[in-house]
Design an enzyme around this catalytic site. Structure first.
Site, PDB file in Angstrom:
ATOM      1  N   ARG A 133       2.303  -8.477 -10.059  1.00 30.03           N
ATOM      2  CA  ARG A 133       1.901  -7.353  -9.210  1.00 30.03           C
ATOM      3  C   ARG A 133       0.433  -7.635  -8.946  1.00 30.03           C
ATOM      4  O   ARG A 133      -0.385  -7.670  -9.862  1.00 30.03           O
ATOM      5  CB  ARG A 133       2.107  -6.021  -9.942  1.00 30.03           C
TER       6      ARG A 133
ATOM      7  N   HIS B  48      -5.223  -5.083  -8.211  1.00 25.79           N
ATOM      8  CA  HIS B  48      -5.386  -3.881  -7.386  1.00 25.79           C
ATOM      9  C   HIS B  48      -5.990  -2.745  -8.205  1.00 25.79           C
ATOM     10  O   HIS B  48      -6.162  -2.857  -9.417  1.00 25.79           O
ATOM     11  CB  HIS B  48      -4.026  -3.440  -6.826  1.00 25.79           C
TER      12      HIS B  48
ATOM     13  N   HIS C  50      -6.359   1.974  -7.784  1.00 21.18           N
ATOM     14  CA  HIS C  50      -5.884   3.126  -6.994  1.00 21.18           C
ATOM     15  C   HIS C  50      -6.512   4.429  -7.456  1.00 21.18           C
ATOM     16  O   HIS C  50      -7.235   4.461  -8.456  1.00 21.18           O
ATOM     17  CB  HIS C  50      -4.358   3.223  -7.022  1.00 21.18           C
TER      18      HIS C  50
ATOM     19  N   GLU D 282      -2.781   5.596 -14.214  1.00 21.47           N
ATOM     20  CA  GLU D 282      -1.464   4.938 -14.305  1.00 21.47           C
ATOM     21  C   GLU D 282      -1.014   4.852 -15.760  1.00 21.47           C
ATOM     22  O   GLU D 282      -1.718   4.323 -16.611  1.00 21.47           O
ATOM     23  CB  GLU D 282      -1.565   3.532 -13.701  1.00 21.47           C
TER      24      GLU D 282
ATOM     25  N   HIS E 150      -6.755  -3.782 -12.108  1.00 24.08           N
ATOM     26  CA  HIS E 150      -5.828  -4.292 -13.121  1.00 24.08           C
ATOM     27  C   HIS E 150      -4.773  -5.201 -12.517  1.00 24.08           C
ATOM     28  O   HIS E 150      -4.650  -5.303 -11.293  1.00 24.08           O
ATOM     29  CB  HIS E 150      -5.180  -3.129 -13.879  1.00 24.08           C
TER      30      HIS E 150
ATOM     31  N   GLU F 195       2.843   3.879  -4.175  1.00 26.27           N
ATOM     32  CA  GLU F 195       2.622   2.515  -4.657  1.00 26.27           C
ATOM     33  C   GLU F 195       2.226   1.587  -3.504  1.00 26.27           C
ATOM     34  O   GLU F 195       1.647   0.536  -3.721  1.00 26.27           O
ATOM     35  CB  GLU F 195       3.915   2.043  -5.339  1.00 26.27           C
TER      36      GLU F 195
HETATM   37 MN    MN Z   1      -1.532   0.017 -10.633  1.00 25.99          MN
END
Ligand code: MN
Ligand code: MN
Length: 418
Positions: free
Chosen positions: A125, A128, A130, A134, A173, A196
């Site tokens: 993943r 990124h 946000h 999380e 992360h 997401e």
């Molecule tokens: Mn994340």
């Protein structure tokens, strides 16, 4: 109604199918539950009133007996508090997939949203960050995660099934699937409208920054800038990394190592509560300091057992069902209550302070997660409340004398055996 077959969808379905014949034969005497008001449907018509001769989506109806034929105690207009990841669009791309249940899918959930993600071995993943905090629970396999602190120290850790992590909002992360078969996990965000697909991606930022600025900022040549990705990566294949120790050493060792741990072994911890009905592992900031705004419980209920009648004073509850099947009734005050059925991979939601229970209606253990937008876990046990009050007060309210009141468990049990 308290019949053993009450929540067995197959039994109830065949029961319904046989209803017309049974009634015409005059052999139908069971107290069959009504969908709505006892006062509207006269007793003699009850059974046939619940018959359902028109079109039916049998798969959905059989999976949702609590909606198809609710307990007669259900009443009033209660917003749906169920959704399933298996109804969500699955975004599949090279390296894995993702899907989400947000406020768009489950409008009642304003505080929390969830994502279910799979990464094959070596796949990422993308790096990124946000707006939301999380919280994550590993459902399968193993992964390596990294998160950078504002002071420049970095956390690098490995997680396996039953472990969780917590990444603060804004902290950059990564997640990478490890061998032999990558991982699958649940993410929970403390914003109901979180998406997401709206996160801040490394590739996206570089693509939308003037190349001249990238050259200056990163001290790269034109040829090097030309190598940078020209499309967002999001989920993509990579190489399975070496050992955790090798990775830590490669970035500078203990000199740059985060003093804060962002992972926690939830399933491996001793249960916080345990009895013959099941157990609960409660993880909040008191045992996992990094988890500053999401508290959680991992609950196992034995077949027939009940997560006792209770409520939470400080936050709404977002649930994820990992295994088994059960039902939950949410009491929403003012005469309103609704029961819904839950199976593995379903999401449940309970508004703050609303009373509820969860019953394992299946033949295997029911395992689910409770999540709260809160630094701490708290609940009120109905039983404990009643037993802490003077017996005379209970006699006046519930018409039970002091001997009868004593059969009610005096302490919070969390889970109550069949
Ligand atoms: Mn994340
Ligand atoms: Mn609860």
């Amino acid at each position: 109604m308290a019949s053993e077959t009450t929540h067995d969808p197959l039994n109830r379905r065949s029961f319904l199918g046989a209803a017309a014949a049974a009634i015409s034969a005059g052999a139908f005497a069971a107290p069959f539950a009504m969908a709505q008001s006892k006062t509207v449907i006269s007793k003699g018509e009850q059974n046939h009133s619940a018959s359902n001769p028109g079109p039916i989506n049998k798969s959905i109806a059989n999976q949702n007996p609590s909606s198809e034929l609710p307990p007669e105690e259900d009443h009033g207009d209660v917003s749906p508090f169920w959704y399933s990841f298996d109804l969500s669009h699955r975004r599949v791309q090279d390296g894995g997939w993702t899907r989400q249940v947000t406020e768009k899918d489950l409008p009642i959930s304003k505080d929390l949203a969830g994502v279910n993600m799979r990464l094959t071995a070596g796949s990422y993943r993308e790096l990124h960050w946000h707006t939301a905090n999380e919280w994550a629970f590993m459902l399968y396999g193993s992964a390596r995660v990294t998160v950078l602190n504002p002071d420049g120290t970095i956390f690098i850790g490995d997680v396996a099934k039953g472990d969780l992590w917590y990444f603060p909002a804004g902290f950059p992360h990564s997640i990478q699937g490890l061998g032999p078969d990558g991982c699958e996990f649940l993410l929970v965000f403390d914003e109901g409208s979180f998406s997401e697909y709206q996160t801040f991606l490394l590739s996206d930022w570089l693509i939308h920054t003037p190349k001249e600025i990238i050259r200056k900022n990163m001290h790269l040549t034109d040829a090097q800038v030309a190598k940078l990705p020209d499309d967002e990566e999001y989920i993509f294949p990579g190489h399975i990394p070496g050992s955790l120790e090798d990775d830590k050493r490669a970035v500078g060792g203990s000199a740059v190592e985060s003093k804060v741990s962002y992972t926690f072994r939830m399933e491996a911890m001793q249960p916080t509560e345990t009895n013959s009905g099941g157990d609960a592992r409660i993880v909040d900031a008191s045992v996992f300091p990094a988890s500053k705004n999401i508290a959680s419980a991992l609950v196992t209920l034995k077949p027939g057992a009940v997560r006792e009648l209770h409520w939470h004073p400080q936050a709404s509850e977002w649930q994820y069902y990992i295994q088994g099947s059960g039902r939950m009734t949410v009491f929403a005050s003012a005469g309103k209550a609704r029961t819904m059925t839950f199976n593995a991979n379903d999401v449940g939601f309970i508004p703050a302070v609303a009373g509820h229970y969860i019953e394992n209606t299946g033949t295997e253990d029911l395992i689910f997660l409770e999540l709260f937008k809160s630094s701490y876990y708290a609940d009120f046990s109905l039983n404990q409340w009643i037993r802490r009050l003077p017996p005379n007060m209970i006699q006046d309210h519930l018409h039970l004398d002091s001997t009868e009141t004593k059969s009610i468990p005096a302490e919070k049990l969390v889970t109550i055996a069949k």
